[in-house]
Design a protein around this motif. Structure first.
Motif, PDB file in Angstrom:
ATOM      1  N   LEU A  39      87.165  87.933  65.155  1.00 50.10           N
ATOM      2  CA  LEU A  39      88.453  88.421  65.648  1.00 50.10           C
ATOM      3  C   LEU A  39      88.280  89.446  66.756  1.00 50.10           C
ATOM      4  O   LEU A  39      89.088  89.511  67.680  1.00 50.10           O
ATOM      5  CB  LEU A  39      89.256  89.053  64.509  1.00 50.10           C
ATOM      6  N   THR A  40      87.232  90.237  66.678  1.00 48.92           N
ATOM      7  CA  THR A  40      86.989  91.255  67.701  1.00 48.92           C
ATOM      8  C   THR A  40      86.330  90.661  68.941  1.00 48.92           C
ATOM      9  O   THR A  40      86.406  91.249  70.011  1.00 48.92           O
ATOM     10  CB  THR A  40      86.104  92.395  67.168  1.00 48.92           C
ATOM     11  N   GLN A  41      85.697  89.508  68.798  1.00 46.92           N
ATOM     12  CA  GLN A  41      84.934  88.925  69.901  1.00 46.92           C
ATOM     13  C   GLN A  41      85.636  87.776  70.607  1.00 46.92           C
ATOM     14  O   GLN A  41      85.345  87.502  71.769  1.00 46.92           O
ATOM     15  CB  GLN A  41      83.583  88.409  69.390  1.00 46.92           C
ATOM     16  N   GLN A  42      86.510  87.063  69.923  1.00 49.74           N
ATOM     17  CA  GLN A  42      87.104  85.845  70.481  1.00 49.74           C
ATOM     18  C   GLN A  42      88.616  85.998  70.621  1.00 49.74           C
ATOM     19  O   GLN A  42      89.279  86.480  69.710  1.00 49.74           O
ATOM     20  CB  GLN A  42      86.790  84.634  69.607  1.00 49.74           C
ATOM     21  N   SER A  43      89.133  85.514  71.744  1.00 49.13           N
ATOM     22  CA  SER A  43      90.575  85.627  71.979  1.00 49.13           C
ATOM     23  C   SER A  43      91.316  84.296  71.829  1.00 49.13           C
ATOM     24  O   SER A  43      92.536  84.292  71.756  1.00 49.13           O
ATOM     25  CB  SER A  43      90.821  86.186  73.384  1.00 49.13           C
ATOM     26  N   ARG A  44      90.594  83.185  71.790  1.00 50.63           N
ATOM     27  CA  ARG A  44      91.237  81.867  71.717  1.00 50.63           C
ATOM     28  C   ARG A  44      91.012  81.261  70.332  1.00 50.63           C
ATOM     29  O   ARG A  44      89.886  80.939  69.972  1.00 50.63           O
ATOM     30  CB  ARG A  44      90.684  80.954  72.796  1.00 50.63           C
ATOM     31  N   TRP A  45      92.125  81.062  69.623  1.00 47.38           N
ATOM     32  CA  TRP A  45      92.076  80.531  68.264  1.00 47.38           C
ATOM     33  C   TRP A  45      92.997  79.326  68.159  1.00 47.38           C
ATOM     34  O   TRP A  45      94.007  79.240  68.846  1.00 47.38           O
ATOM     35  CB  TRP A  45      92.520  81.603  67.270  1.00 47.38           C
ATOM     36  N   ALA A  46      92.624  78.397  67.288  1.00 50.29           N
ATOM     37  CA  ALA A  46      93.430  77.191  67.103  1.00 50.29           C
ATOM     38  C   ALA A  46      93.474  76.825  65.625  1.00 50.29           C
ATOM     39  O   ALA A  46      92.581  77.181  64.849  1.00 50.29           O
ATOM     40  CB  ALA A  46      92.849  76.037  67.911  1.00 50.29           C
ATOM     41  N   LEU A  47      94.519  76.108  65.274  1.00 52.01           N
ATOM     42  CA  LEU A  47      94.710  75.595  63.918  1.00 52.01           C
ATOM     43  C   LEU A  47      94.742  74.083  63.991  1.00 52.01           C
ATOM     44  O   LEU A  47      95.538  73.508  64.751  1.00 52.01           O
ATOM     45  CB  LEU A  47      96.041  76.100  63.341  1.00 52.01           C
ATOM     46  N   TRP A  48      93.881  73.427  63.215  1.00 55.98           N
ATOM     47  CA  TRP A  48      93.919  71.973  63.135  1.00 55.98           C
ATOM     48  C   TRP A  48      95.091  71.575  62.251  1.00 55.98           C
ATOM     49  O   TRP A  48      95.252  72.078  61.145  1.00 55.98           O
ATOM     50  CB  TRP A  48      92.623  71.413  62.561  1.00 55.98           C
ATOM     51  N   VAL A  49      95.928  70.658  62.750  1.00 54.87           N
ATOM     52  CA  VAL A  49      97.056  70.144  61.982  1.00 54.87           C
ATOM     53  C   VAL A  49      96.828  68.654  61.810  1.00 54.87           C
ATOM     54  O   VAL A  49      96.797  67.909  62.788  1.00 54.87           O
ATOM     55  CB  VAL A  49      98.401  70.401  62.700  1.00 54.87           C
ATOM     56  N   GLY A  50      96.659  68.226  60.572  1.00 53.59           N
ATOM     57  CA  GLY A  50      96.440  66.814  60.287  1.00 53.59           C
ATOM     58  C   GLY A  50      97.724  66.019  60.425  1.00 53.59           C
ATOM     59  O   GLY A  50      98.795  66.563  60.687  1.00 53.59           O
ATOM     60  N   SER A  51      97.623  64.716  60.226  1.00 54.98           N
ATOM     61  CA  SER A  51      98.807  63.863  60.335  1.00 54.98           C
ATOM     62  C   SER A  51      99.101  63.146  59.018  1.00 54.98           C
ATOM     63  O   SER A  51      99.946  62.266  58.979  1.00 54.98           O
ATOM     64  CB  SER A  51      98.628  62.848  61.472  1.00 54.98           C
ATOM     65  N   ASP A  52      98.425  63.553  57.963  1.00 61.64           N
ATOM     66  CA  ASP A  52      98.648  62.926  56.663  1.00 61.64           C
ATOM     67  C   ASP A  52      99.892  63.536  55.996  1.00 61.64           C
ATOM     68  O   ASP A  52     100.424  64.535  56.474  1.00 61.64           O
ATOM     69  CB  ASP A  52      97.411  63.096  55.780  1.00 61.64           C
ATOM     70  N   PRO A  53     100.363  62.935  54.903  1.00 63.34           N
ATOM     71  CA  PRO A  53     101.583  63.440  54.254  1.00 63.34           C
ATOM     72  C   PRO A  53     101.477  64.881  53.742  1.00 63.34           C
ATOM     73  O   PRO A  53     102.491  65.545  53.568  1.00 63.34           O
ATOM     74  CB  PRO A  53     101.781  62.472  53.075  1.00 63.34           C
ATOM     75  N   ASP A  54     100.282  65.372  53.537  1.00 62.35           N
ATOM     76  CA  ASP A  54     100.089  66.727  53.008  1.00 62.35           C
ATOM     77  C   ASP A  54      99.767  67.738  54.119  1.00 62.35           C
ATOM     78  O   ASP A  54      99.389  68.870  53.848  1.00 62.35           O
ATOM     79  CB  ASP A  54      98.951  66.689  51.980  1.00 62.35           C
ATOM     80  N   ALA A  55      99.947  67.347  55.369  1.00 65.41           N
ATOM     81  CA  ALA A  55      99.527  68.170  56.507  1.00 65.41           C
ATOM     82  C   ALA A  55     100.245  69.515  56.568  1.00 65.41           C
ATOM     83  O   ALA A  55      99.616  70.536  56.849  1.00 65.41           O
ATOM     84  CB  ALA A  55      99.736  67.411  57.808  1.00 65.41           C
ATOM     85  N   PHE A  56     101.552  69.542  56.309  1.00 66.00           N
ATOM     86  CA  PHE A  56     102.280  70.811  56.390  1.00 66.00           C
ATOM     87  C   PHE A  56     101.732  71.798  55.366  1.00 66.00           C
ATOM     88  O   PHE A  56     101.444  72.945  55.700  1.00 66.00           O
ATOM     89  CB  PHE A  56     103.780  70.605  56.160  1.00 66.00           C
ATOM     90  N   ARG A  57     101.586  71.350  54.140  1.00 69.35           N
ATOM     91  CA  ARG A  57     101.098  72.236  53.083  1.00 69.35           C
ATOM     92  C   ARG A  57      99.709  72.770  53.413  1.00 69.35           C
ATOM     93  O   ARG A  57      99.443  73.958  53.278  1.00 69.35           O
ATOM     94  CB  ARG A  57     101.076  71.519  51.730  1.00 69.35           C
ATOM     95  N   GLN A  58      98.831  71.892  53.872  1.00 75.55           N
ATOM     96  CA  GLN A  58      97.464  72.310  54.195  1.00 75.55           C
ATOM     97  C   GLN A  58      97.434  73.301  55.349  1.00 75.55           C
ATOM     98  O   GLN A  58      96.771  74.342  55.278  1.00 75.55           O
ATOM     99  CB  GLN A  58      96.606  71.084  54.530  1.00 75.55           C
ATOM    100  N   ALA A  59      98.153  73.003  56.416  1.00 78.58           N
ATOM    101  CA  ALA A  59      98.149  73.879  57.587  1.00 78.58           C
ATOM    102  C   ALA A  59      98.799  75.223  57.261  1.00 78.58           C
ATOM    103  O   ALA A  59      98.298  76.278  57.670  1.00 78.58           O
ATOM    104  CB  ALA A  59      98.871  73.204  58.753  1.00 78.58           C
ATOM    105  N   PHE A  60      99.898  75.208  56.522  1.00 70.94           N
ATOM    106  CA  PHE A  60     100.562  76.467  56.184  1.00 70.94           C
ATOM    107  C   PHE A  60      99.690  77.315  55.259  1.00 70.94           C
ATOM    108  O   PHE A  60      99.671  78.547  55.375  1.00 70.94           O
ATOM    109  CB  PHE A  60     101.939  76.224  55.566  1.00 70.94           C
ATOM    110  N   ALA A  61      98.948  76.660  54.369  1.00 70.53           N
ATOM    111  CA  ALA A  61      98.033  77.402  53.482  1.00 70.53           C
ATOM    112  C   ALA A  61      96.952  78.112  54.304  1.00 70.53           C
ATOM    113  O   ALA A  61      96.599  79.262  54.020  1.00 70.53           O
ATOM    114  CB  ALA A  61      97.401  76.460  52.463  1.00 70.53           C
TER     115      ALA A  61
END
Length: 162
Positions: A92-114
């Motif tokens: 967090l102190t060294q990197q400024s670019r962060w990303a979240l992988w969001v899947g396309s399966d039926p459980d994607a919202f729950r997984q990404a929000f977790a």
């Protein structure tokens, strides 16, 4: 031949197929000798060594679609990071670019929000790029995730899908 080499060859070929007035035919800023841009990605499924390849493919897709911020996809270094990694505070102190992988399966919202909730609990980044399959529409999953991230966690999730 690696995937990056194939993509570079395809981009070069595509540049010769367009007219000189095409926005994609314009030369890009030179990145020779430029340090790589690092993108730390959380939420990638499994532990396969090709996790970074999924994100690189997406960066290549965005570059081909004319997203200028990508510039040369080969200049990106993708770093998959488990949300439970003890290196998170240091990164967090060294990197400024962060990303979240969001899947396309039926459980994607729950997984990404977790994952977002865990980032919030660990004082993780407050701004992330949503990386996902190119054909995933903004309407529905991505919009809902973006709104929930902001409303409940104060996390700004940047979505590139149309």
């Amino acid at each position: 031949m690696t995937a990056c080499d194939q993509a570079a060859g395809l981009r070069q070929w595509a540049g010769t197929q367009q007219g000189p007035d095409s926005p994609r035919a314009q030369p890009r800023a030179s990145t020779a000798g430029a340090p790589p841009r690092t993108l730390v990605v959380v939420g990638l499924p499994g532990s396969s060594p090709d996790q970074a390849g999924r994100v690189m493919t997406l960066l290549e897709h965005w570059a081909a679609e004319g997203q200028r911020w990508v510039n040369d996809p080969a200049q990106w270094r993708v770093v998959p990071l488990a949300i439970s990694s003890p290196h998170l505070p240091l990164l967090l102190t060294q990197q400024s670019r962060w990303a979240l992988w969001v899947g396309s399966d039926p459980d994607a919202f729950r997984q990404a929000f977790a994952v977002l909730r865990q980032l919030h609990e660990r004082q993780g980044p407050r701004r992330l790029l949503a990386v996902h399959a190119p054909d995933l529409p903004r309407r529905g999953l991505l919009n809902n995730l973006q709104q929930a991230a902001w409303r409940y966690l104060g996390i700004d999730l940047l979505v590139m899908a149309s």
